[in-house]
Design an enzyme around this catalytic site. Structure first.
Site, PDB file in Angstrom:
ATOM      1  N   ARG A  14       0.842  -1.204   0.000  1.00  0.00           N
ATOM      2  CA  ARG A  14       0.000   0.000   0.000  1.00  0.00           C
ATOM      3  C   ARG A  14       0.873   1.249   0.000  1.00  0.00           C
ATOM      4  O   ARG A  14       1.026   1.933   1.024  1.00  0.00           O
ATOM      5  CB  ARG A  14      -0.954  -0.034   1.191  1.00  0.00           C
ATOM      6  CG  ARG A  14      -2.019  -1.114   1.001  1.00  0.00           C
ATOM      7  CD  ARG A  14      -3.354  -0.687   1.552  1.00  0.00           C
ATOM      8  NE  ARG A  14      -4.429  -1.472   0.961  1.00  0.00           N
ATOM      9  CZ  ARG A  14      -5.666  -1.484   1.426  1.00  0.00           C
ATOM     10  NH1 ARG A  14      -5.989  -0.769   2.473  1.00  0.00           N
ATOM     11  NH2 ARG A  14      -6.599  -2.198   0.824  1.00  0.00           N
TER      12      ARG A  14
ATOM     13  N   GLN B  18      -1.099   2.217  -6.086  1.00  0.00           N
ATOM     14  CA  GLN B  18      -2.548   2.331  -5.924  1.00  0.00           C
ATOM     15  C   GLN B  18      -3.308   1.866  -7.159  1.00  0.00           C
ATOM     16  O   GLN B  18      -4.341   1.201  -7.053  1.00  0.00           O
ATOM     17  CB  GLN B  18      -2.926   3.771  -5.580  1.00  0.00           C
ATOM     18  CG  GLN B  18      -2.576   4.161  -4.164  1.00  0.00           C
ATOM     19  CD  GLN B  18      -2.977   5.599  -3.845  1.00  0.00           C
ATOM     20  OE1 GLN B  18      -3.367   6.355  -4.733  1.00  0.00           O
ATOM     21  NE2 GLN B  18      -2.864   5.979  -2.585  1.00  0.00           N
TER      22      GLN B  18
ATOM     23  N   SER C 275      -8.088  -2.829  -3.197  1.00  0.00           N
ATOM     24  CA  SER C 275      -8.711  -1.506  -3.077  1.00  0.00           C
ATOM     25  C   SER C 275      -9.808  -1.309  -4.115  1.00  0.00           C
ATOM     26  O   SER C 275     -10.900  -0.840  -3.794  1.00  0.00           O
ATOM     27  CB  SER C 275      -7.652  -0.410  -3.224  1.00  0.00           C
ATOM     28  OG  SER C 275      -6.771  -0.412  -2.125  1.00  0.00           O
TER      29      SER C 275
ATOM     30  N   TYR D 272      -2.323  -1.470   6.405  1.00  0.00           N
ATOM     31  CA  TYR D 272      -3.455  -2.233   6.917  1.00  0.00           C
ATOM     32  C   TYR D 272      -3.505  -2.131   8.434  1.00  0.00           C
ATOM     33  O   TYR D 272      -2.473  -2.027   9.099  1.00  0.00           O
ATOM     34  CB  TYR D 272      -3.341  -3.715   6.524  1.00  0.00           C
ATOM     35  CG  TYR D 272      -3.536  -3.987   5.056  1.00  0.00           C
ATOM     36  CD1 TYR D 272      -4.806  -4.108   4.519  1.00  0.00           C
ATOM     37  CD2 TYR D 272      -2.440  -4.114   4.204  1.00  0.00           C
ATOM     38  CE1 TYR D 272      -4.992  -4.369   3.170  1.00  0.00           C
ATOM     39  CE2 TYR D 272      -2.613  -4.377   2.851  1.00  0.00           C
ATOM     40  CZ  TYR D 272      -3.899  -4.499   2.346  1.00  0.00           C
ATOM     41  OH  TYR D 272      -4.069  -4.748   1.006  1.00  0.00           O
TER      42      TYR D 272
END
Length: 381
Positions: free
Chosen positions: A123, A128, A134, A230
């Protein structure tokens, strides 16, 4: 010229496909040819002719695709009966969840494959666009709120009518990651009052930017995030105290959306049976953590149950219910990830890249992921 193979997902109830036709032209710049198993996209509304119109070759079976493919993209791990048909030294890209599929990892290694698991995407900002967890969570968060609104026997927005004024319904979202934030945004668009909670302090600003109220629970969580962003597991004492405080929020709510997950372990039980018993009749819970056991003690994964006049949804693979757009998102993730594989239209994987290193599970038949190796050693001991 390298060939990308697209297979039909064989998991029951799965409607998505790993690559959609409209993304195929952008793969030409990598020098890729594409072959697609016949019917691969049909449940997502993408027909064989649509792939052919974008330059793909349609092959009748998965085994024919595997025989011709240098790179294979899937959403779910491949079926065991298909593994033997992979070409030696070919590349597999999928959501493998290797720590939960150790036997499968060993079979893939025995076939001398190179395997990348997209659930291990770090992440970081640069990754991204490559992160399917996601992108699929965006779909799940939206659909969870729509599911709740469809079930709730009330209006979500405030209504002023000649017959009187109806107050807006109250939504409580637990977990302000991608799915939680999308649920918040959707609830706000529909006019609900929204409160949200997350153990990560950084989530407060994100929640408030969407017009929701962040619930500050007077409990100090320790070391709340791992390096990938996370949420990390907390002590059972922390969760016990947290559950007591969540009871008060659930009592006020018409809709509760839960999204709290910790990678690799069962979902924390945040909503106790006692909390459900105190909720208003007709209230709705949508538990997006159902695939890992659920955040609510009364959730039944894959089913909708009614407990104490409260409706509890435990959906599995909710992204599949919006297959056309979920598939498009996943395809864009694959497209972006493949940018690390090619240089000047030739296959030239950037092995030193952080994203490649984090997602690489097997390289040419050798298991290289440290966590997977540790898990396999523990399995032997």
């Amino acid at each position: 010229m390298a060939t990308l193979g697209v297979l039909k997902e064989k998991v029951p109830g799965e409607n998505r496909v790993a690559m959609v036709p409209e993304v195929l032209p952008s793969l030409v710049k990598y020098g890729l040819q594409v072959c697609v198993e016949s019917g691969a996209g049909i449940h997502a509304g993408y027909f064989d002719e649509m792939y052919e119109d974008k330059g793909a070759k349609i092959l009748p079976t998965a085994h024919e695709v595997l025989k011709n493919a240098h790179i294979v993209c899937l959403i779910h791990p491949p079926r065991k009966e298909d593994i033997a048909h992979f070409v030696e030294n070919s590349i597999l890209i999928s959501l493998l969840y290797p720590l939960l599929n150790l036997d499968l990892v060993k079979e893939l290694a025995a076939q001398k494959l190179t395997v990348f698991s997209l659930d291990l995407i770090p992440r970081i900002s640069r990754a991204q666009s490559m992160d399917p967890l996601s992108s699929q969570s965006t779909v799940s968060g939206y659909k969870a709120l729509i599911m709740a609104a469809n079930t709730l026997p009330k209006f979500l927005p405030m209504l002023t009518t000649p017959a009187g004024t109806i107050p807006p319904c109250k939504v409580f979202v637990i977990g302000a990651g991608v799915a939680g934030l999308q649920a918040i945004a959707t609830a706000r668009r529909l006019g609900a009052l929204v409160e949200a909670y997350d153990i990560r302090p950084i989530a407060k600003e994100q929640v408030e930017s969407l017009g929701a109220k962040f619930v500050n629970l007077p409990i100090t969580a320790q070391d709340v995030e791992d390096r990938s962003g996370y949420a990390k597991a907390q002590s059972e004492e922390f969760y016990s105290k947290q559950r007591q405080l969540i009871i008060e929020q659930c009592k006020k709510a018409d809709i509760v959306i839960t999204t709290a997950l910790v990678p690799g372990v069962k979902a924390p039980k945040l909503i106790a049976k006692e909390a459900v018993e105190m909720m208003k009749p007709g209230s709705v819970i949508v538990d997006l953590a159902a695939e890992q056991g659920g955040n609510c003690e009364l959730t039944v994964p894959g089913k909708t149950v009614v407990q104490n006049h409260v409706i509890i949804h435990g959906p599995l693979n909710i992204a599949s219910t919006m297959a056309p757009q979920a598939s498009l998102f996943y395809s864009k993730n694959i497209q972006s990830f493949l940018s690390l594989f090619f240089k000047e239209n030739k296959l030239s994987i950037q092995w030193e890249d952080e994203i490649i290193q984090k997602t690489l599970v097997i390289r040419e038949g050798k298991i290289v992921n440290e966590k997977v190796l540790n898990a396999l050693n523990q399995q032997l001991s």
